[in-house]
Motif scaffolding. Structure first.
Motif, mmCIF file in Angstrom:
data_model
loop_
_atom_site.group_PDB
_atom_site.id
_atom_site.type_symbol
_atom_site.label_atom_id
_atom_site.label_comp_id
_atom_site.label_asym_id
_atom_site.label_seq_id
_atom_site.Cartn_x
_atom_site.Cartn_y
_atom_site.Cartn_z
ATOM 1 N N ASN A 5 -52.598 -2.286 -35.477
ATOM 2 C CA ASN A 5 -53.010 -0.961 -35.921
ATOM 3 C C ASN A 5 -54.529 -0.853 -35.780
ATOM 4 O OD1 ASN A 5 -50.396 -0.284 -36.624
ATOM 5 N ND2 ASN A 5 -50.647 -0.814 -38.773
ATOM 6 N N HIS A 6 -54.986 0.151 -35.057
ATOM 7 C CA HIS A 6 -56.417 0.355 -34.824
ATOM 8 C C HIS A 6 -56.882 1.582 -35.615
ATOM 9 C CE1 HIS A 6 -56.112 -2.333 -31.245
ATOM 10 N NE2 HIS A 6 -54.934 -1.743 -31.100
ATOM 11 N N THR A 7 -57.737 1.401 -36.592
ATOM 12 C CA THR A 7 -58.293 2.530 -37.338
ATOM 13 C C THR A 7 -59.405 3.145 -36.499
ATOM 14 O OG1 THR A 7 -57.775 1.501 -39.461
ATOM 15 C CG2 THR A 7 -59.414 3.274 -39.466
ATOM 16 N N VAL A 8 -59.180 4.347 -36.034
ATOM 17 C CA VAL A 8 -60.103 4.996 -35.103
ATOM 18 C C VAL A 8 -61.471 5.192 -35.759
ATOM 19 C CG1 VAL A 8 -60.535 7.072 -33.746
ATOM 20 C CG2 VAL A 8 -58.210 6.148 -33.923
ATOM 21 N N GLY A 9 -62.501 4.687 -35.079
ATOM 22 C CA GLY A 9 -63.856 4.811 -35.590
ATOM 23 C C GLY A 9 -64.228 3.774 -36.620
ATOM 24 N N ASP A 36 -48.819 -0.574 -30.074
ATOM 25 C CA ASP A 36 -49.880 -0.490 -31.074
ATOM 26 C C ASP A 36 -49.936 0.935 -31.639
ATOM 27 O OD1 ASP A 36 -50.459 -3.092 -30.478
ATOM 28 O OD2 ASP A 36 -52.438 -2.701 -29.614
ATOM 29 N N PHE A 37 -50.630 1.079 -32.757
ATOM 30 C CA PHE A 37 -50.837 2.394 -33.361
ATOM 31 C C PHE A 37 -52.329 2.675 -33.507
ATOM 32 C CE2 PHE A 37 -46.424 2.286 -34.491
ATOM 33 C CZ PHE A 37 -46.050 3.608 -34.749
ATOM 34 N N LEU A 38 -52.699 3.913 -33.228
ATOM 35 C CA LEU A 38 -54.017 4.413 -33.608
ATOM 36 C C LEU A 38 -53.863 5.105 -34.956
ATOM 37 C CD1 LEU A 38 -55.447 6.008 -30.320
ATOM 38 C CD2 LEU A 38 -55.639 3.655 -31.134
#
Length: 214
Positions: free
Chosen positions: A30-34, A65-67
């Protein structure tokens, strides 16, 4: 000799880095945007909360994956695979097949939102906010990522389409259910099953017997 040693060390380091870069991921991410800045626009400074292109360049993205967009309703989240749409900072000419808008059109101002976006298309994916008629995108709320195959899509994101709709059979072709004689104990005029049996006995059996006796 020292030069040869340095060259050898450089080659070994390059080979190690190449092997490491090709190592498949062990899990989905999981990628937390910013990062800590989230997905926001500073209206006072007329600029995005962080440099999203630099953030994206520091990440590795794979299918499955998830943004995670930590944001609010003052911004929008647009995903597209259309470079022209991305560069225009607008979805006016976008196609339904290549561009998606998440949680758009909410009329509540400054309402907190967490928007998860699954990465299900490999290759180039573009994201931007078209808020303020595209000004947010033009002022930094936009980034491009490259999505690798990685582990591939998990079953939860790789379901087959539902079966096609089948027209139900016509009412004429449906079987008629068997006629049931209700059992009842009241004397309101409905004949019970037992009374009906006695009635049929007297109609069908008694007259022939009387004829034989005559």
């Amino acid at each position: 000799m020292a030069t040869e040693t340095a060259v050898f060390a450089a080659v070994v380091a390059f080979l190690i880095s190449a092997v490491v870069s090709q190592t498949p991921p062990m899990a989905y991410t999981n990628h937390t945007v910013g990062g800590p800045a989230g997905w926001f626009f500073n209206a006072t400074k007329n600029i995005s909360a962080t440099n999203y292109s630099s953030w994206a360049a520091s990440q590795t993205f794979n299918l499955g994956d998830f943004l995670i967009f930590r944001t609010n309703t003052n911004q929008t989240v647009i995903q597209t695979s259309n470079l022209t749409t991305f560069k225009s900072c607008s979805i006016d000419e976008a196609s339904d097949n290549d561009t998606f808008q998440y949680n758009g059109g909410d009329s509540d101002f400054n309402k907190p939102l967490i928007i998860p976006v699954a990465l299900i298309i490999s290759g180039s994916n573009y994201f931007f906010s078209d808020g303020d008629d595209g000004v947010q995108c033009q002022r930094g709320m936009a980034f491009e990522i490259q999505v690798n195959t990685g582990l591939g899509l998990p079953p939860s994101l790789n379901q087959p389409p539902p079966p096609p709709y089948a027209t139900p059979p016509d009412s004429d072709s449906a079987q008629t259910p068997p006629l049931m004689i209700p059992e009842t104990k009241d004397n309101s005029g409905f004949k019970t099953a037992a009374n009906l049996r006695r009635y049929f006995f007297f109609i069908a059996v008694v007259p022939p017997l009387l004829l034989l006796l005559l």
